[in-house]
Design a protein around this motif. Structure first.
Motif, PDB file in Angstrom:
ATOM      1  N   MET A   1       0.834  -1.209   0.000  1.00 16.65           N
ATOM      2  CA  MET A   1       0.000   0.000   0.000  1.00 16.65           C
ATOM      3  C   MET A   1       0.861   1.249   0.000  1.00 16.65           C
ATOM      4  SD  MET A   1      -1.230  -0.144   4.008  1.00 16.65           S
ATOM      5  CE  MET A   1      -1.647  -1.889   3.892  1.00 16.65           C
ATOM      6  N   LEU A   2       0.332   2.316  -0.554  1.00 13.78           N
ATOM      7  CA  LEU A   2       0.979   3.624  -0.521  1.00 13.78           C
ATOM      8  C   LEU A   2       0.535   4.343   0.750  1.00 13.78           C
ATOM      9  CD1 LEU A   2       2.769   5.630  -2.221  1.00 13.78           C
ATOM     10  CD2 LEU A   2       0.611   6.594  -3.057  1.00 13.78           C
ATOM     11  N   LYS A   3       1.479   4.603   1.651  1.00 16.81           N
ATOM     12  CA  LYS A   3       1.132   5.361   2.849  1.00 16.81           C
ATOM     13  C   LYS A   3       0.913   6.816   2.496  1.00 16.81           C
ATOM     14  CE  LYS A   3       2.749   7.329   7.125  1.00 16.81           C
ATOM     15  NZ  LYS A   3       3.873   7.660   8.002  1.00 16.81           N
ATOM     16  N   GLN A   4       1.871   7.405   1.778  1.00 14.03           N
ATOM     17  CA  GLN A   4       1.758   8.788   1.345  1.00 14.03           C
ATOM     18  C   GLN A   4       2.494   8.946   0.028  1.00 14.03           C
ATOM     19  OE1 GLN A   4       3.745  10.730   4.649  1.00 14.03           O
ATOM     20  NE2 GLN A   4       5.625  10.937   3.463  1.00 14.03           N
ATOM     21  N   GLY A   5       2.084   9.934  -0.733  1.00 11.20           N
ATOM     22  CA  GLY A   5       2.749  10.229  -1.998  1.00 11.20           C
ATOM     23  C   GLY A   5       2.251  11.549  -2.525  1.00 11.20           C
ATOM     24  N   TRP A   6       3.114  12.558  -2.489  1.00 15.01           N
ATOM     25  CA  TRP A   6       2.673  13.884  -2.931  1.00 15.01           C
ATOM     26  C   TRP A   6       3.793  14.641  -3.622  1.00 15.01           C
ATOM     27  CZ3 TRP A   6       5.816  17.159  -0.228  1.00 15.01           C
ATOM     28  CH2 TRP A   6       6.219  16.795   1.059  1.00 15.01           C
ATOM     29  N   ILE A   7       3.390  15.589  -4.459  1.00 16.92           N
ATOM     30  CA  ILE A   7       4.307  16.542  -5.056  1.00 16.92           C
ATOM     31  C   ILE A   7       3.998  17.905  -4.463  1.00 16.92           C
ATOM     32  CG2 ILE A   7       4.670  15.248  -7.185  1.00 16.92           C
ATOM     33  CD1 ILE A   7       2.590  16.986  -8.532  1.00 16.92           C
ATOM     34  N   ALA A   8       4.995  18.772  -4.387  1.00 21.04           N
ATOM     35  CA  ALA A   8       4.802  20.052  -3.713  1.00 21.04           C
ATOM     36  C   ALA A   8       5.626  21.138  -4.381  1.00 21.04           C
ATOM     37  CB  ALA A   8       5.194  19.942  -2.238  1.00 21.04           C
ATOM     38  N   TYR A   9       5.240  22.369  -4.093  1.00 19.14           N
ATOM     39  CA  TYR A   9       6.010  23.535  -4.525  1.00 19.14           C
ATOM     40  C   TYR A   9       6.184  24.474  -3.339  1.00 19.14           C
ATOM     41  CZ  TYR A   9       7.579  27.678  -7.001  1.00 19.14           C
ATOM     42  OH  TYR A   9       8.315  28.754  -7.420  1.00 19.14           O
ATOM     43  N   ASP A  10       7.425  24.866  -3.099  1.00 17.12           N
ATOM     44  CA  ASP A  10       7.734  25.817  -2.037  1.00 17.12           C
ATOM     45  C   ASP A  10       7.726  27.236  -2.609  1.00 17.12           C
ATOM     46  OD1 ASP A  10       8.041  23.837  -0.157  1.00 17.12           O
ATOM     47  OD2 ASP A  10      10.198  23.630  -0.462  1.00 17.12           O
ATOM     48  N   PHE A  11       6.701  28.011  -2.246  1.00 15.59           N
ATOM     49  CA  PHE A  11       6.658  29.402  -2.678  1.00 15.59           C
ATOM     50  C   PHE A  11       7.751  30.207  -1.981  1.00 15.59           C
ATOM     51  CE2 PHE A  11       2.363  27.768  -3.250  1.00 15.59           C
ATOM     52  CZ  PHE A  11       2.109  28.154  -4.563  1.00 15.59           C
ATOM     53  N   THR A  12       7.901  29.947  -0.693  1.00 14.90           N
ATOM     54  CA  THR A  12       8.970  30.524   0.118  1.00 14.90           C
ATOM     55  C   THR A  12       9.449  29.432   1.058  1.00 14.90           C
ATOM     56  OG1 THR A  12       7.592  31.266   1.969  1.00 14.90           O
ATOM     57  CG2 THR A  12       7.753  32.752   0.074  1.00 14.90           C
ATOM     58  N   LYS A  13      10.410  29.757   1.926  1.00 16.94           N
ATOM     59  CA  LYS A  13      10.867  28.753   2.891  1.00 16.94           C
ATOM     60  C   LYS A  13       9.800  28.448   3.932  1.00 16.94           C
ATOM     61  CE  LYS A  13      13.081  32.036   6.066  1.00 16.94           C
ATOM     62  NZ  LYS A  13      14.355  32.394   6.758  1.00 16.94           N
ATOM     63  N   ASN A  14       8.750  29.288   4.001  1.00 16.11           N
ATOM     64  CA  ASN A  14       7.685  29.107   4.992  1.00 16.11           C
ATOM     65  C   ASN A  14       6.364  28.644   4.404  1.00 16.11           C
ATOM     66  OD1 ASN A  14       9.408  30.071   7.058  1.00 16.11           O
ATOM     67  ND2 ASN A  14       8.889  32.179   6.548  1.00 16.11           N
ATOM     68  N   ASP A  15       6.230  28.674   3.069  1.00 13.95           N
ATOM     69  CA  ASP A  15       4.931  28.402   2.445  1.00 13.95           C
ATOM     70  C   ASP A  15       5.062  27.295   1.407  1.00 13.95           C
ATOM     71  OD1 ASP A  15       3.069  30.835   3.352  1.00 13.95           O
ATOM     72  OD2 ASP A  15       5.092  31.585   2.982  1.00 13.95           O
ATOM     73  N   GLU A  16       4.171  26.315   1.519  1.00 12.94           N
ATOM     74  CA  GLU A  16       4.250  25.142   0.637  1.00 12.94           C
ATOM     75  C   GLU A  16       2.861  24.685   0.213  1.00 12.94           C
ATOM     76  OE1 GLU A  16       7.146  21.576   1.078  1.00 12.94           O
ATOM     77  OE2 GLU A  16       5.285  20.929   2.051  1.00 12.94           O
ATOM     78  N   LEU A  17       2.760  24.211  -1.020  1.00 14.50           N
ATOM     79  CA  LEU A  17       1.522  23.650  -1.551  1.00 14.50           C
ATOM     80  C   LEU A  17       1.778  22.202  -1.931  1.00 14.50           C
ATOM     81  CD1 LEU A  17      -1.417  24.484  -2.337  1.00 14.50           C
ATOM     82  CD2 LEU A  17      -0.559  24.766  -4.670  1.00 14.50           C
ATOM     83  N   GLN A  18       1.009  21.276  -1.341  1.00 10.54           N
ATOM     84  CA  GLN A  18       1.159  19.847  -1.607  1.00 10.54           C
ATOM     85  C   GLN A  18      -0.063  19.330  -2.354  1.00 10.54           C
ATOM     86  OE1 GLN A  18       1.828  17.696   2.038  1.00 10.54           O
ATOM     87  NE2 GLN A  18       3.705  18.812   2.549  1.00 10.54           N
ATOM     88  N   PHE A  19       0.177  18.360  -3.244  1.00 11.97           N
ATOM     89  CA  PHE A  19      -0.907  17.726  -3.995  1.00 11.97           C
ATOM     90  C   PHE A  19      -0.660  16.233  -4.055  1.00 11.97           C
ATOM     91  CE2 PHE A  19      -2.462  15.922  -7.999  1.00 11.97           C
ATOM     92  CZ  PHE A  19      -3.826  16.163  -7.852  1.00 11.97           C
ATOM     93  N   GLY A  20      -1.708  15.453  -3.746  1.00  9.91           N
ATOM     94  CA  GLY A  20      -1.595  14.006  -3.807  1.00  9.91           C
ATOM     95  C   GLY A  20      -2.137  13.366  -2.546  1.00  9.91           C
ATOM     96  N   LEU A  21      -1.560  12.242  -2.180  1.00  9.33           N
ATOM     97  CA  LEU A  21      -1.944  11.538  -0.956  1.00  9.33           C
ATOM     98  C   LEU A  21      -1.106  12.116   0.178  1.00  9.33           C
ATOM     99  CD1 LEU A  21      -3.609   9.273   0.342  1.00  9.33           C
ATOM    100  CD2 LEU A  21      -1.740   7.698  -0.202  1.00  9.33           C
ATOM    101  N   THR A  22      -1.677  13.075   0.889  1.00 10.76           N
ATOM    102  CA  THR A  22      -0.922  13.855   1.863  1.00 10.76           C
ATOM    103  C   THR A  22      -1.604  13.819   3.232  1.00 10.76           C
ATOM    104  OG1 THR A  22       0.024  16.050   2.281  1.00 10.76           O
ATOM    105  CG2 THR A  22      -2.118  15.981   1.219  1.00 10.76           C
ATOM    106  N   GLN A  23      -0.833  14.105   4.271  1.00 12.26           N
ATOM    107  CA  GLN A  23      -1.365  14.001   5.628  1.00 12.26           C
ATOM    108  C   GLN A  23      -2.424  15.069   5.900  1.00 12.26           C
ATOM    109  OE1 GLN A  23       1.049  14.955   9.176  1.00 12.26           O
ATOM    110  NE2 GLN A  23       0.523  12.933   9.947  1.00 12.26           N
ATOM    111  N   VAL A  24      -3.520  14.637   6.493  1.00 12.81           N
ATOM    112  CA  VAL A  24      -4.608  15.548   6.848  1.00 12.81           C
ATOM    113  C   VAL A  24      -4.160  16.432   8.010  1.00 12.81           C
ATOM    114  CG1 VAL A  24      -6.972  15.686   7.722  1.00 12.81           C
ATOM    115  CG2 VAL A  24      -6.352  13.910   6.057  1.00 12.81           C
ATOM    116  N   PRO A  25      -4.285  17.758   7.880  1.00 14.28           N
ATOM    117  CA  PRO A  25      -3.860  18.659   8.966  1.00 14.28           C
ATOM    118  C   PRO A  25      -4.922  18.731  10.064  1.00 14.28           C
ATOM    119  CG  PRO A  25      -4.661  19.952   7.125  1.00 14.28           C
ATOM    120  CD  PRO A  25      -4.725  18.510   6.695  1.00 14.28           C
ATOM    121  N   PHE A  26      -4.868  17.760  10.964  1.00 13.87           N
ATOM    122  CA  PHE A  26      -5.840  17.706  12.040  1.00 13.87           C
ATOM    123  C   PHE A  26      -5.139  17.325  13.335  1.00 13.87           C
ATOM    124  CE2 PHE A  26      -9.006  15.815  14.806  1.00 13.87           C
ATOM    125  CZ  PHE A  26     -10.081  16.694  14.690  1.00 13.87           C
TER     126      PHE A  26
END
Length: 387
Positions: free
Chosen positions: A86-111
């Motif tokens: 099974m795939l636990k996680q798998g995502w691609i991301a882009y770092d806009f800055t060292k503090n800001d990131e956008l992830q897409f895919g099978l990613t951890q729920v922020p809860f």
């Protein structure tokens, strides 16, 4: 003029090398091999043979980075009885800055507390109802500031492995999600729901002092619950408030969470429970409950052969179900994590009451439970080499 041209040529060459060095992609491959021993109080034959030692998991990790673009993937191989590959996680991301990131895919729920609201190999009660280290399919934006951290996410659905119009959720998954279950063994699945169109928000404030770091936060989650039989969409929500403390070698993780599912099931099916699944087997979970967890830990540096440190901890969880005739679920894990180079070993004494992984009752432990349920014990050793 010759020296000037030579100097300019050297500068140009150096700048070209630097640019190419910055543009060079980096790829890291890692993984782990883990084995597990357990001795369980409710397994009479196992106790007579002194417990069981066997294969836990082999996993592969891949990380890549190029011009602010990143990839992070983890694929796990369990035995067939525990869900297989099974795939636990798998995502691609882009770092806009060292503090800001956008992830897409099978990613951890922020809860709640992330990455883990626990210290032990067993995690906390939140994990077993899909509220700890959950990974779903969608897009997530995260910001990490000096004092404020926040995340916003939209998840289209949980891990989708079957793309039919009326396909049930696969049991082969790492984190618990709403699914389907065969209640009477006739081969037909019941309470057939799927998580859809989920929104998440997580906000936390950090207080950094000389002797301690405090982390206070709140989380909210809201989404749909699509029933495969009625083809109608119910709803669900979850809320959490949490606190983390790191004071030298001492740590605290405390969280209060509440959730509720409102399914649109067919006539005659219960709506006070939902089916949840992971590791190859589903069970029932109360449709509404509050979960209280508290974990404490203390880290001790060591110079004992290859062992460099040990973390001792205790994680406690209490699940208060909204239905008055449902029995509460409880879980406590006392243990220690030993670090020796690349080898990490958990020694856990786990106790549970109406907890499916810590007792003989599987299907109803986190739902109605049993009024005469006893505390059951499991001594567990997990040894892993991480590379």
């Amino acid at each position: 003029m010759f020296y000037l041209k030579t100097w300019l040529g050297i500068c140009f060459l150096a700048s070209t090398i630097c640019v190419h060095a910055q543009e060079k992609a980096t790829v890291d491959i890692g993984g782990a091999l883990r084995f597990n021993y357990n001795y369980s109080s409710w397994k009479e034959a196992q106790k007579k043979r002194g417990g069981d030692l066997g294969f836990d998991v082999f996993r592969l990790n891949a990380k890549a980075k190029y011009k602010g673009l990143k990839l992070n993937a983890e694929y796990r191989f369990y035995s067939e009885d525990f869900g297989g590959a099974m795939l636990k996680q798998g995502w691609i991301a882009y770092d806009f800055t060292k503090n800001d990131e956008l992830q897409f895919g099978l990613t951890q729920v922020p809860f709640g507390i992330t990455t883990y609201n626990s210290n032990s190999w067993f995690f906390s009660l939140n994990y077993y109802v899909g509220l700890e280290d959950d990974h779903d399919m969608g897009i997530k934006y995260t910001h990490q500031g000096e004092n404020w951290d926040y995340s916003f996410a939209f998840f289209k659905n949980a891990e989708e492995l079957r793309f039919g119009s009326n396909s049930d959720v696969s049991n082969s998954r790492y984190s618990y999600d709403v699914g389907s279950i065969d209640l009477n063994g006739d081969g037909n699945l019941n309470i057939r729901n799927k998580e859809v169109n989920q929104l998440n928000g997580n906000l936390s404030y950090k207080i950094d002092r000389a002797n301690a770091q405090h982390h206070l936060g709140i989380s909210a989650q809201y989404g749909g619950l699509f029933n495969l039989d009625t083809e109608e969409t119910g709803n669900r929500y979850a809320l959490a408030a949490y606190y983390e403390l790191k004071a030298g070698k001492f740590g605290i993780k405390a969280q209060v969470a509440n959730y509720k599912y409102n399914p649109e099931n067919i006539d005659g099916e219960r709506d006070d429970v939902v089916a949840m699944t992971a590791y190859g087997a589903p069970y029932l979970v109360a449709a509404e409950a509050s979960i209280y967890t508290l974990g404490v830990s203390y880290s001790i540096p060591l110079e004992w052969g290859p062992i460099s440190s040990v973390v001792i901890y205790n994680d406690f969880g209490y699940m208060d179900k909204a239905e008055s005739n449902f029995e509460s679920s409880m879980m406590n894990v006392t243990g220690a994590l030993f670090t020796a180079g690349n080898i990490y070993t958990y020694f856990d004494l786990a106790a549970g009451k109406n907890q499916p992984w810590l007792g003989s009752e599987w299907t109803n432990a986190l739902a109605s439970g049993a009024p005469d349920a006893d505390w059951e014990m499991r001594f567990n050793i997990n040894i892993g080499y991480y590379f």
